[in-house]
Design a protein around this motif. Sequence first.
Motif, PDB file in Angstrom:
ATOM      1  N   PHE A  59      55.049  22.549 -12.615  1.00 12.34           N
ATOM      2  CA  PHE A  59      56.096  22.632 -11.597  1.00 12.34           C
ATOM      3  C   PHE A  59      56.803  21.292 -11.441  1.00 12.34           C
ATOM      4  O   PHE A  59      58.024  21.231 -11.311  1.00 12.34           O
ATOM      5  CB  PHE A  59      55.494  23.085 -10.264  1.00 12.34           C
ATOM      6  N   LEU A  60      56.034  20.206 -11.476  1.00 11.99           N
ATOM      7  CA  LEU A  60      56.620  18.868 -11.402  1.00 11.99           C
ATOM      8  C   LEU A  60      57.539  18.615 -12.599  1.00 11.99           C
ATOM      9  O   LEU A  60      58.634  18.061 -12.451  1.00 11.99           O
ATOM     10  CB  LEU A  60      55.507  17.823 -11.344  1.00 11.99           C
ATOM     11  N   GLY A  61      57.135  19.050 -13.778  1.00 12.01           N
ATOM     12  CA  GLY A  61      57.976  18.909 -14.969  1.00 12.01           C
ATOM     13  C   GLY A  61      59.253  19.722 -14.877  1.00 12.01           C
ATOM     14  O   GLY A  61      60.334  19.263 -15.279  1.00 12.01           O
ATOM     15  N   ILE A  62      59.160  20.929 -14.320  1.00  9.61           N
ATOM     16  CA  ILE A  62      60.352  21.769 -14.163  1.00  9.61           C
ATOM     17  C   ILE A  62      61.316  21.153 -13.147  1.00  9.61           C
ATOM     18  O   ILE A  62      62.535  21.143 -13.354  1.00  9.61           O
ATOM     19  CB  ILE A  62      59.944  23.197 -13.762  1.00  9.61           C
ATOM     20  N   CYS A  63      60.786  20.619 -12.067  1.00  5.59           N
ATOM     21  CA  CYS A  63      61.639  19.926 -11.086  1.00  5.59           C
ATOM     22  C   CYS A  63      62.354  18.738 -11.720  1.00  5.59           C
ATOM     23  O   CYS A  63      63.536  18.486 -11.461  1.00  5.59           O
ATOM     24  CB  CYS A  63      60.812  19.459  -9.893  1.00  5.59           C
ATOM     25  N   LEU A  64      61.649  18.017 -12.567  1.00  4.10           N
ATOM     26  CA  LEU A  64      62.246  16.889 -13.279  1.00  4.10           C
ATOM     27  C   LEU A  64      63.377  17.361 -14.192  1.00  4.10           C
ATOM     28  O   LEU A  64      64.420  16.710 -14.294  1.00  4.10           O
ATOM     29  CB  LEU A  64      61.172  16.151 -14.074  1.00  4.10           C
ATOM     30  N   LEU A  65      63.191  18.505 -14.838  1.00 11.54           N
ATOM     31  CA  LEU A  65      64.256  19.059 -15.685  1.00 11.54           C
ATOM     32  C   LEU A  65      65.491  19.431 -14.876  1.00 11.54           C
ATOM     33  O   LEU A  65      66.617  19.227 -15.337  1.00 11.54           O
ATOM     34  CB  LEU A  65      63.742  20.282 -16.441  1.00 11.54           C
ATOM     35  N   PHE A  66      65.298  19.976 -13.685  1.00 14.18           N
ATOM     36  CA  PHE A  66      66.453  20.310 -12.837  1.00 14.18           C
ATOM     37  C   PHE A  66      67.223  19.050 -12.429  1.00 14.18           C
ATOM     38  O   PHE A  66      68.453  19.044 -12.420  1.00 14.18           O
ATOM     39  CB  PHE A  66      66.019  21.077 -11.590  1.00 14.18           C
TER      40      PHE A  66
END
Length: 115
Positions: A59-66
């Motif tokens: 989830f932290l990685g996906i937030c970083l992608l956004f």
Amino acid sequence: MSASGYEDIGAEKPLFGEPRRGDRVLNLVVGGITSLAVGITLFSSFAFPNWKPVGVNVFLGICLLFICGSHLVLIYWYRQGDLEPKFRNLIYYNAFTILILCICANLYIHMVSCP
């Protein structure tokens, strides 16, 4: 005066002045370091602490992608000439913020604790 009138106001000049070689090098260095940090963080979010990914890390990685997505849109608009030159500082600020976020995320993912 010409038929269109644009030659009189200097329409052949670049919008933000002449591009400088130092700006191009700085953009490549900042972009390269930020891309490397984001790549390492994304890899770490899926691969550590073991192969079965931890949901919070993903989830932290996906937030970083956004966040990187909005940053890339800002860069695209700047390169198209839709933004004023003062937004270049905002782009550098966002890149620095993303880099700091990647460092914090990697410390969290690898469970580094302060004494």
